[in-house]
Structure formats: structure tokens, C-alpha cells
Design a protein around this motif. Structure first.
Motif, PDB file in Angstrom:
ATOM      1  N   THR A 347     -12.569  -2.351 -15.186  1.00 42.86           N
ATOM      2  CA  THR A 347     -11.348  -1.506 -15.851  1.00 42.86           C
ATOM      3  C   THR A 347     -10.129  -1.824 -15.037  1.00 42.86           C
ATOM      4  OG1 THR A 347     -10.799   0.619 -16.858  1.00 42.86           O
ATOM      5  CG2 THR A 347     -11.709   0.680 -14.714  1.00 42.86           C
ATOM      6  N   ARG A 348      -8.967  -1.116 -15.231  1.00 43.92           N
ATOM      7  CA  ARG A 348      -7.805  -1.168 -14.453  1.00 43.92           C
ATOM      8  C   ARG A 348      -7.499   0.198 -13.714  1.00 43.92           C
ATOM      9  NH1 ARG A 348      -3.154  -1.988 -17.891  1.00 43.92           N
ATOM     10  NH2 ARG A 348      -2.185  -2.357 -16.325  1.00 43.92           N
ATOM     11  N   TYR A 349      -6.600   0.142 -13.015  1.00 46.26           N
ATOM     12  CA  TYR A 349      -6.506   1.336 -12.007  1.00 46.26           C
ATOM     13  C   TYR A 349      -5.088   1.571 -11.792  1.00 46.26           C
ATOM     14  CZ  TYR A 349     -11.533   0.500 -11.083  1.00 46.26           C
ATOM     15  OH  TYR A 349     -12.603  -0.030 -11.244  1.00 46.26           O
ATOM     16  N   HIS A 350      -4.843   2.807 -11.471  1.00 46.08           N
ATOM     17  CA  HIS A 350      -3.444   3.338 -11.052  1.00 46.08           C
ATOM     18  C   HIS A 350      -3.696   3.770  -9.732  1.00 46.08           C
ATOM     19  CE1 HIS A 350       0.533   5.537 -10.938  1.00 46.08           C
ATOM     20  NE2 HIS A 350      -0.195   6.464 -10.117  1.00 46.08           N
ATOM     21  N   LEU A 351      -2.773   3.426  -8.884  1.00 45.24           N
ATOM     22  CA  LEU A 351      -2.880   4.032  -7.532  1.00 45.24           C
ATOM     23  C   LEU A 351      -1.517   4.591  -6.867  1.00 45.24           C
ATOM     24  CD1 LEU A 351      -4.479   0.958  -5.515  1.00 45.24           C
ATOM     25  CD2 LEU A 351      -5.658   2.806  -6.765  1.00 45.24           C
ATOM     26  N   GLY A 352      -1.815   5.692  -6.207  1.00 47.28           N
ATOM     27  CA  GLY A 352      -0.679   6.261  -5.662  1.00 47.28           C
ATOM     28  C   GLY A 352      -0.806   6.299  -4.134  1.00 47.28           C
ATOM     29  N   LEU A 353       0.287   5.782  -3.370  1.00 51.61           N
ATOM     30  CA  LEU A 353       0.378   5.330  -2.070  1.00 51.61           C
ATOM     31  C   LEU A 353       1.620   6.094  -1.480  1.00 51.61           C
ATOM     32  CD1 LEU A 353      -0.543   1.713  -2.121  1.00 51.61           C
ATOM     33  CD2 LEU A 353      -2.199   3.533  -1.800  1.00 51.61           C
ATOM     34  N   ASP A 354       1.569   6.584  -0.284  1.00 47.62           N
ATOM     35  CA  ASP A 354       2.639   7.165   0.659  1.00 47.62           C
ATOM     36  C   ASP A 354       2.583   6.225   1.932  1.00 47.62           C
ATOM     37  OD1 ASP A 354       4.400   8.300   2.076  1.00 47.62           O
ATOM     38  OD2 ASP A 354       3.260  10.114   2.438  1.00 47.62           O
ATOM     39  N   THR A 355       3.656   5.220   2.144  1.00 46.01           N
ATOM     40  CA  THR A 355       3.762   4.390   3.087  1.00 46.01           C
ATOM     41  C   THR A 355       4.926   4.662   4.252  1.00 46.01           C
ATOM     42  OG1 THR A 355       5.285   2.819   1.790  1.00 46.01           O
ATOM     43  CG2 THR A 355       2.977   2.506   1.406  1.00 46.01           C
ATOM     44  N   THR A 356       4.834   3.734   4.829  1.00 45.14           N
ATOM     45  CA  THR A 356       6.227   4.022   5.936  1.00 45.14           C
ATOM     46  C   THR A 356       7.192   3.308   5.299  1.00 45.14           C
ATOM     47  OG1 THR A 356       5.524   1.852   7.109  1.00 45.14           O
ATOM     48  CG2 THR A 356       4.466   3.867   7.953  1.00 45.14           C
ATOM     49  N   ASP A 357       8.379   3.186   6.051  1.00 45.71           N
ATOM     50  CA  ASP A 357       9.458   2.703   5.389  1.00 45.71           C
ATOM     51  C   ASP A 357       9.705   1.126   6.223  1.00 45.71           C
ATOM     52  OD1 ASP A 357      10.425   3.451   8.081  1.00 45.71           O
ATOM     53  OD2 ASP A 357      12.088   4.342   7.474  1.00 45.71           O
ATOM     54  N   GLN A 358       8.856   0.691   6.661  1.00 41.84           N
ATOM     55  CA  GLN A 358       8.873  -0.701   7.385  1.00 41.84           C
ATOM     56  C   GLN A 358       9.040  -1.635   6.330  1.00 41.84           C
ATOM     57  OE1 GLN A 358       9.221  -1.029  10.771  1.00 41.84           O
ATOM     58  NE2 GLN A 358       9.472   1.607  10.456  1.00 41.84           N
ATOM     59  N   PRO A 359       9.678  -2.833   6.730  1.00 41.58           N
ATOM     60  CA  PRO A 359       9.829  -3.769   5.533  1.00 41.58           C
ATOM     61  C   PRO A 359       8.557  -4.518   5.305  1.00 41.58           C
ATOM     62  CG  PRO A 359      11.446  -3.861   7.394  1.00 41.58           C
ATOM     63  CD  PRO A 359      10.501  -2.930   7.862  1.00 41.58           C
ATOM     64  N   ASP A 360       7.451  -4.479   5.925  1.00 40.27           N
ATOM     65  CA  ASP A 360       6.241  -5.317   5.774  1.00 40.27           C
ATOM     66  C   ASP A 360       5.225  -4.398   5.087  1.00 40.27           C
ATOM     67  OD1 ASP A 360       6.123  -4.033   8.112  1.00 40.27           O
ATOM     68  OD2 ASP A 360       5.072  -5.515   9.182  1.00 40.27           O
ATOM     69  N   ALA A 361       5.579  -3.039   4.529  1.00 42.68           N
ATOM     70  CA  ALA A 361       4.619  -2.252   3.882  1.00 42.68           C
ATOM     71  C   ALA A 361       4.156  -2.667   2.543  1.00 42.68           C
ATOM     72  CB  ALA A 361       5.422  -0.511   3.997  1.00 42.68           C
ATOM     73  N   LEU A 362       5.022  -3.060   1.976  1.00 39.93           N
ATOM     74  CA  LEU A 362       4.773  -3.729   0.607  1.00 39.93           C
ATOM     75  C   LEU A 362       3.589  -4.915   0.743  1.00 39.93           C
ATOM     76  CD1 LEU A 362       8.103  -3.481  -1.814  1.00 39.93           C
ATOM     77  CD2 LEU A 362       5.886  -2.009  -1.922  1.00 39.93           C
ATOM     78  N   ALA A 363       4.099  -5.837   1.869  1.00 42.15           N
ATOM     79  CA  ALA A 363       3.412  -6.757   1.846  1.00 42.15           C
ATOM     80  C   ALA A 363       1.990  -6.624   2.162  1.00 42.15           C
ATOM     81  CB  ALA A 363       3.994  -7.874   2.858  1.00 42.15           C
ATOM     82  N   GLU A 364       1.805  -5.545   3.091  1.00 49.24           N
ATOM     83  CA  GLU A 364       0.512  -5.194   3.687  1.00 49.24           C
ATOM     84  C   GLU A 364      -0.224  -4.591   2.548  1.00 49.24           C
ATOM     85  OE1 GLU A 364      -1.272  -2.606   7.337  1.00 49.24           O
ATOM     86  OE2 GLU A 364       0.116  -1.616   6.108  1.00 49.24           O
ATOM     87  N   VAL A 365       0.168  -3.852   1.921  1.00 53.95           N
ATOM     88  CA  VAL A 365      -0.428  -3.190   0.567  1.00 53.95           C
ATOM     89  C   VAL A 365      -1.065  -4.496  -0.327  1.00 53.95           C
ATOM     90  CG1 VAL A 365      -0.117  -1.902  -1.386  1.00 53.95           C
ATOM     91  CG2 VAL A 365       0.693  -1.000   0.589  1.00 53.95           C
ATOM     92  N   ALA A 366       0.053  -5.247  -0.844  1.00 54.63           N
ATOM     93  CA  ALA A 366      -0.685  -6.416  -1.754  1.00 54.63           C
ATOM     94  C   ALA A 366      -1.529  -7.382  -0.969  1.00 54.63           C
ATOM     95  CB  ALA A 366       0.788  -7.303  -1.883  1.00 54.63           C
ATOM     96  N   ALA A 367      -1.562  -7.423   0.166  1.00 52.48           N
ATOM     97  CA  ALA A 367      -2.575  -8.202   1.029  1.00 52.48           C
ATOM     98  C   ALA A 367      -3.809  -7.618   0.885  1.00 52.48           C
ATOM     99  CB  ALA A 367      -1.889  -8.494   2.436  1.00 52.48           C
ATOM    100  N   VAL A 368      -3.936  -6.265   1.412  1.00 52.28           N
ATOM    101  CA  VAL A 368      -5.011  -5.631   1.348  1.00 52.28           C
ATOM    102  C   VAL A 368      -5.619  -5.756  -0.144  1.00 52.28           C
ATOM    103  CG1 VAL A 368      -6.258  -3.296   1.381  1.00 52.28           C
ATOM    104  CG2 VAL A 368      -4.690  -4.104   3.178  1.00 52.28           C
ATOM    105  N   LEU A 369      -5.079  -5.429  -1.015  1.00 52.85           N
ATOM    106  CA  LEU A 369      -5.591  -5.477  -2.472  1.00 52.85           C
ATOM    107  C   LEU A 369      -5.855  -7.187  -2.703  1.00 52.85           C
ATOM    108  CD1 LEU A 369      -3.140  -3.177  -4.431  1.00 52.85           C
ATOM    109  CD2 LEU A 369      -5.418  -2.601  -3.895  1.00 52.85           C
ATOM    110  N   GLY A 370      -5.152  -7.732  -2.358  1.00 52.17           N
ATOM    111  CA  GLY A 370      -5.678  -9.286  -2.671  1.00 52.17           C
ATOM    112  C   GLY A 370      -6.961  -9.549  -2.041  1.00 52.17           C
ATOM    113  N   ARG A 371      -7.044  -9.362  -0.781  1.00 49.64           N
ATOM    114  CA  ARG A 371      -8.283  -9.658  -0.045  1.00 49.64           C
ATOM    115  C   ARG A 371      -9.445  -9.195  -0.874  1.00 49.64           C
ATOM    116  NH1 ARG A 371      -5.334  -8.411   4.633  1.00 49.64           N
ATOM    117  NH2 ARG A 371      -6.558  -6.248   4.893  1.00 49.64           N
ATOM    118  N   HIS A 372      -9.490  -7.984  -1.469  1.00 49.10           N
ATOM    119  CA  HIS A 372     -10.438  -7.386  -2.261  1.00 49.10           C
ATOM    120  C   HIS A 372     -10.635  -7.712  -3.706  1.00 49.10           C
ATOM    121  CE1 HIS A 372     -10.296  -4.895   1.673  1.00 49.10           C
ATOM    122  NE2 HIS A 372     -11.594  -4.917   1.477  1.00 49.10           N
ATOM    123  N   GLY A 373      -9.819  -8.936  -4.042  1.00 53.24           N
ATOM    124  CA  GLY A 373     -10.115  -9.455  -5.329  1.00 53.24           C
ATOM    125  C   GLY A 373      -9.222  -8.382  -6.168  1.00 53.24           C
TER     126      GLY A 373
END
Length: 427
Positions: A347-373
Motif C-alpha cells: 500500500t502507500r504511506y504518509h510519513l511525518g519526520l522531524d529533521t535537522t536544518d542541515q542541507p543534506d537532511a533531505l538527501a539522507e531521507v531520500a537515500a534511506v527510503l530508496g535503499r529499502h525500496g
């Protein structure tokens, strides 16, 4: 024209309305059945309590003696619970009576044994009122759609949780406030655990899966999550996404049709979906079938009068069978399909995340999700307390993949907290 005798087990909210409507509509019941019905006894746990409309001379605390009489045609069971109700129903079958029940917990736990006993004694077991109160659902699944192939059932089958979530959405109340209001209005019990933790809906989902797919699904095989963790922030995120949050029961065939799954959990439903418009304590179920397409069943799912109406509908059917010397359809189960674990559900999912304000925070989130398909469908962010609040909706993924991704996100360098994980249905 012989009179059919009916015994009533339980005279609480539902039982009292059964008595009231049997009395008020006696002439109509006689015309529809083809013979008069007579209330021959009412079994209660405690004598001496006021029971308006219940003839005192019929009230007894000896339920065992009532179901053993031998002259009872139909026993109506509305006492709830499992063990005591099961024993009384088994005894009723042994002494020649058919049974009408509104007891979803009993049917979900003991349905196979009860149907086997009914068949062995040439009796009927009907329980339309066990799933969605006044909403006619089980009989259409078993009879009207008997020549079709049902692929999915998606529904709101618990009025208490729907009322709570609706109030949170419409008034801005938080969960404790909405629960307090539901309790004050009589929609929630003093102990609301069975409703808010999803136990009630899970029992109904197990029954629905049996009728929809003809295969036995035990209540412990139904994945269950309640609504106690839903926050005002989740409601706001759903609104921002053009959705509402509902506690849904989902029963569906797996890929290839050789398996089924059944689950109960909160889900974001797009505001244009029929279930999104179900307000207050109402129930609604959407059935998807090959030939019929989508069918919507909607109405009051709880309360004494609606449930009593469904009970009396079953009573008419059982009494007609009794007069004709036949029994109606028995156990709906005729297949042995595998029950898929939740990990395999897609199915599909909605995620809520609280991240730091570092420039690479978004990239890290996308990379983690991508690694798990898990791929991102939409993403938005806003400034929070020294960081960013991210809301992510995903494309379809297995529950196992999403769960692994969430575990990884919780230990990621730039993710301070995973604030919510809610499935998306109805897209």
C-alpha cells in the motif's frame, strides 16, 4: 397456524429494543413470516432491574433452563462475550432451536464450531447484526454476490472511532477531548479499549473476509492498530494533503488470488473518496467485485434500534425456514486460501519526520527510503523548532520495506524523530 416461540438472551440496550419492536410490529412480523411469533422467555444476568417493555413474567436468570426447554424455535443471543454465549448457543442447537446472534466477538472466534453444530442439528445460525448494525452486508456478500468474485472490501465498521476521528477533523479537538465527548454521548463505553484499539473492528474484518472470499480468517490473523496514537498534527497533515483519517478494515485478495489479507488500522482517505464523507458514528463499507464493480453500503452501525432491526431481519428469515422445514445457507467458508502476513501487504504511506536544518537532511531521507525500496511520491517541509518538519507520501511499497525504512530513519544522522506513519488507502 402454529405459533413460533422465541427466547431472548440478554435485555440490555439491544435486547430491550428487540422486545420493543417485536411487540410494536407483531402484526407485520406475522404477515412476513406466515405465522405469529411469541416471546417465550427473556434471560438476564441480574433480576430486579427496570426493563421497560419487557413482561416481568418472562424474565428469568436461568438462561440454561430457557434454552433447554425444547419448545423454543429461535434463540436470539445479544449478551456478548464468547464462552458463556457459545455454551448457551450450543445447548440451544442440541435442544432443537435455531439461533440469531449479534455477537461479533463470538462469531469471529467460534464461527466454525458454531456452524458445524448448527449443521449437525439441522438448525440455522444467522448474524447479520454482528458486523455493521443496521447495514445489510453479510447477506448481500453471501447471496447477492454469490456468482461474482469479490476482490476487496474496504470499510469503516466501528462507529465509536469514526465519531472520534470525525470530531478531531471537524472541530480541532485532540484525541482525549473527542473521546470524552463520545463517552458523554454514549458512543464510547466506559472502557473504550475494544473500540479505540481496533479489537471490535478486527473481529468484524475476520467475519467479512470469510464472507467475501469464502475462506477462514482467524481474528488473530487480522493485523490490528488502533487510533490512540493519532494526534492533532496528523489530522492537520491529512487536511493539508486533501484527506481525512479513518479507522478502516481492509480485506483483499493477494496477487494472483491465491491468498488474502485482513487488516485494521488508521488510514488517510482522499476527501473525494466515498468513505471520507462518512460522518459521526456511521458505518460504511465499499465492496469491489469483478462483475458488480464498486458497491457502497452505508448506515448506522451501532445502537440499540439499528442493531435490533438487523436482528429482527434475521429472525424473519430463520422463522420462514422453520415453517418450511428447511435451513438457510450455512457457513460461508468453502475455500482454503492462505492468509498473507502484514509484511507482504502493499500500500502507500504518509510519513511525518522531524529533521535537522542541515542541507543534506533531505538527501539522507531520500537515500534511506530508496535503499529499502520505498520511493517518494510527494514531499513538503516547513520550518520547525530548530529544524524542519517533513511530510512524505510514498508510492506503493510492501509493509516490510516501509517498516525497515522507518527503523533506519529513526537512527539516521539528520532525523531527530519519526513523528507519524499512516497508511494511505482509497487512491
Amino acid at each position: 397456524m402454529r405459533t413460533l416461540k422465541v427466547a431472548l438472551l440478554g435485555c440490555g440496550t439491544v435486547g430491550s429494543d428487540v422486545v420493543r419492536y417485536m411487540t410494536r410490529h407483531a402484526a407485520d412480523l406475522t404477515a412476513r413470516i406466515g405465522a405469529p411469533v411469541e416471546l417465550a422467555g427473556i434471560a438476564v444476568r441480574q433480576a430486579g432491574l427496570p426493563r421497560p417493555g419487557a413482561p416481568e413474567h418472562l424474565v428469568t436468570t436461568d438462561a440454561d433452563a430457557l434454552v433447554r426447554r425444547g419448545d423454543i424455535d429461535v434463540v436470539i443471543e445479544v449478551i456478548g462475550g464468547v464462552d458463556r454465549a457459545r455454551d448457551l448457543i450450543m445447548t440451544a442447537f442440541e435442544h432443537g432451536a435455531s439461533v440469531v446472534s449479534a455477537n461479533k466477538a463470538l462469531i469471529a472466534a467460534e464461527g466454525a464450531a458454531l456452524h458445524a453444530a448448527a449443521a449437525a442439528h439441522g438448525a440455522d445460525l444467522y448474524y447479520e447484526a454482528a458486523v455493521a448494525g443496521a447495514v445489510p452486508l453479510l447477506r448481500p456478500l453471501r447471496e447477492s454476490l454469490a456468482g461474482d468474485r469479490v476482490n476487496r472490501v474496504l470499510g469503516i465498521v466501528n462507529g465509536t472511532t469514526n465519531f472520534i476521528l470525525d470530531r478531531m477533523h471537524s472541530s480541532g479537538a485532540d484525541y482525549p477531548q473527542a473521546l470524552k465527548e463520545a463517552t458523554a454521548l454514549g458512543y464510547a463505553e466506559a472502557d473504550p479499549t475494544a473500540d479505540v484499539e481496533g479489537h471490535d473492528a478486527a473481529a468484524k474484518a475476520a467475519i467479512l473476509a470469510g464472507f467475501a472470499f469464502g475462506t477462514r480468517v482467524r481474528v488473530e490473523e487480522v493485523h490490528r492498530e488502533g487510533i490512540t496514537a493519532i494526534t492533532s498534527a496528523d489530522i492537520d497533515n491529512a487536511k493539508a494533503a486533501g484527506s481525512v483519517i479513518k479507522l478502516v478494515a481492509v480485506c483483499e485478495r493477494g496477487a494472483g488470488g491465491s491468498s488474502v489479507n485482513a487488516r485494521v488500522h488508521p488510514a488517510m482517505i482522499p476527501s473525494g473518496h466515498p468513505l471520507a464523507a462518512v460522518r459521526g458514528a456511521f458505518n460504511a463499507v465499499l465492496v469491489e467485485a469483478d462483475a458488480a464493480g464498486q458497491l457502497m453500503f452505508h448506515g448506522p452501525g451501532a445502537g440499540g434500534a439499528p442493531t435490533a432491526g438487523a436482528v429482527l431481519g434475521d429472525l424473519v428469515a430463520v422463522c420462514r425456514n422453520r415453517l418450511a422445514g428447511v435451513t438457510g445457507p450455512g457457513d460461508a467458508v468453502h475455500n482454503r486460501l492462505a492468509v498473507s502476513p502484514m509484511a507482504d501487504v502493499v500500500t502507500r504511506y504518509h510519513l511525518g519526520l522531524d529533521t535537522t536544518d542541515q542541507p543534506d537532511a533531505l538527501a539522507e531521507v531520500a537515500a534511506v527510503l530508496g535503499r529499502h525500496g520505498v520511493s517518494i511520491a510527494t514531499l513538503s517541509r516547513r520550518h520547525g523548532d530548530g529544524g524542519f518538519s517533513l511530510t512524505v507520501s510514498t508510492h506503493h511499497a510492501t509493509d516490510a520495506s516501509l517498516s525497515a525504512a522507518v527503523r533506519a530513519l529513526r537512527t539516521a544522522d539528520h532525523v531527530r524523530c519519526v513523528t507519524s506513519v499512516i497508511r494511505i488507502e482509497g487512491t
